[in-house]
Scaffold this motif. Structure first.
Motif, PDB file in Angstrom:
ATOM      1  N   GLU A   1     -11.095   9.749  -0.658  1.00  0.00           N
ATOM      2  CA  GLU A   1     -10.758   9.211  -1.978  1.00  0.00           C
ATOM      3  C   GLU A   1     -10.289   7.767  -1.888  1.00  0.00           C
ATOM      4  O   GLU A   1     -10.553   6.953  -2.775  1.00  0.00           O
ATOM      5  CB  GLU A   1      -9.664  10.065  -2.631  1.00  0.00           C
ATOM      6  N   ARG A   2      -9.573   7.445  -0.804  1.00  0.00           N
ATOM      7  CA  ARG A   2      -9.034   6.090  -0.648  1.00  0.00           C
ATOM      8  C   ARG A   2     -10.003   5.156   0.068  1.00  0.00           C
ATOM      9  O   ARG A   2      -9.644   4.043   0.429  1.00  0.00           O
ATOM     10  CB  ARG A   2      -7.703   6.160   0.106  1.00  0.00           C
ATOM     11  N   ASN A   3     -11.215   5.634   0.295  1.00  0.00           N
ATOM     12  CA  ASN A   3     -12.254   4.817   0.931  1.00  0.00           C
ATOM     13  C   ASN A   3     -11.869   4.409   2.348  1.00  0.00           C
ATOM     14  O   ASN A   3     -12.283   3.362   2.853  1.00  0.00           O
ATOM     15  CB  ASN A   3     -12.550   3.567   0.096  1.00  0.00           C
TER      16      ASN A   3
ATOM     17  N   ASN B   1       0.826  -1.206   0.000  1.00  0.00           N
ATOM     18  CA  ASN B   1       0.000   0.000   0.000  1.00  0.00           C
ATOM     19  C   ASN B   1       0.862   1.257   0.000  1.00  0.00           C
ATOM     20  O   ASN B   1       0.534   2.248  -0.658  1.00  0.00           O
ATOM     21  CB  ASN B   1      -0.930   0.012   1.215  1.00  0.00           C
TER      22      ASN B   1
ATOM     23  N   GLN C   1      -8.135  13.042   0.992  1.00  0.00           N
ATOM     24  CA  GLN C   1      -7.355  11.829   0.737  1.00  0.00           C
ATOM     25  C   GLN C   1      -7.998  10.622   1.413  1.00  0.00           C
ATOM     26  O   GLN C   1      -8.065   9.533   0.843  1.00  0.00           O
ATOM     27  CB  GLN C   1      -5.928  12.000   1.240  1.00  0.00           C
TER      28      GLN C   1
ATOM     29  N   LYS D   1       2.130   1.809  -3.452  1.00  0.00           N
ATOM     30  CA  LYS D   1       1.062   2.371  -4.283  1.00  0.00           C
ATOM     31  C   LYS D   1       0.939   3.876  -4.029  1.00  0.00           C
ATOM     32  O   LYS D   1       0.749   4.666  -4.953  1.00  0.00           O
ATOM     33  CB  LYS D   1      -0.266   1.677  -3.984  1.00  0.00           C
ATOM     34  N   ASN D   2       1.038   4.260  -2.742  1.00  0.00           N
ATOM     35  CA  ASN D   2       1.008   5.687  -2.410  1.00  0.00           C
ATOM     36  C   ASN D   2       2.165   6.418  -3.078  1.00  0.00           C
ATOM     37  O   ASN D   2       1.995   7.502  -3.636  1.00  0.00           O
ATOM     38  CB  ASN D   2       1.107   5.890  -0.889  1.00  0.00           C
TER      39      ASN D   2
END
Length: 213
Positions: A100-102, A10, A97, A13-14
């Motif tokens: 957006e990232r749930n 993760n 943020q 990915k960030n």
């Protein structure tokens, strides 16, 4: 059991997502950025793909922070703020943020509150406070769920998240943050009974547990 490999994935990915955003902000294409890093465009393209085994090295991440004029923490998504950084913009950016990232959800709540609102009248060029004893106020409440949110973008994402939920149980990547907030609120309610030094020490201890959760 907490899976460190998931956290690392993760985080990467960030990193790649933030690099792409910074490239747009600075107006760099892949060829230009690769030249600044001293690598080939092909290697840069592979490194920007989180699913590829090719990874940015530590030296390259540090170089990217200089190129984009930001901190390594910001590139990795670990944004830290000083008291002078807490502005409407930074708070809004941070909350957006999460949404957006749930990692957070949003709902509207309505409260009756005493309110003083600056208003103009026909007799003065200057606004004056007007008291509304039981004004209806609508707030946007942002909260962090204690359940695993399942996306509905496409079947693949849904099945992937569902398998994670079934494997890891009723938790989210932000479960520790929610736990921290509950403890923080409990401590804050009793703040007056604690010395300032004790209060800060307790909060710092909670934050340190969160850091290594």
């Amino acid at each position: 059991m907490h899976n460190l490999n998931d956290d690392i994935q993760n985080c990467y990915k960030n990193l790649t997502g933030n690099i792409k955003k910074k490239m747009l902000e600075k107006g760099y294409n892949q060829e230009q950025l690769a030249s600044l890093l001293g690598i080939s465009q092909a290697n840069l393209s592979k490194s920007l793909n989180p699913k590829n085994k090719k990874r940015f090295t530590l030296d390259q991440v540090i170089a990217l922070s200089y190129i984009f004029e930001c901190s390594v923490d910001e590139l990795l998504g670990f944004i830290t703020y000083s008291s002078s950084d807490i502005s409407k913009y930074t708070v809004g950016a941070f909350l957006s943020q999460l949404l957006e990232r749930n990692l957070a959800k949003v709902n509207e709540i309505t409260k009756k509150e005493d309110a003083y609102i600056m208003e103009y009248n026909d007799y003065s060029p200057f606004p004056e406070p007007k008291h509304y004893p039981k004004k209806t106020v609508h707030y946007i409440a942002i909260y962090i769920p204690d359940y695993w949110p399942l996306p509905h973008k496409n079947e693949y994402d849904y099945e992937f998240e569902l398998s994670n939920a079934l494997e890891k149980g009723n938790c989210t990547p932000m479960y520790g943050v929610n736990d921290f907030l509950r403890k923080y609120c409990e401590i804050n309610r009793n703040k007056d009974s604690l010395s300032e030094e004790t209060y800060k020490a307790v909060i710092n201890d909670l934050l340190n547990h969160l850091r290594f959760d």
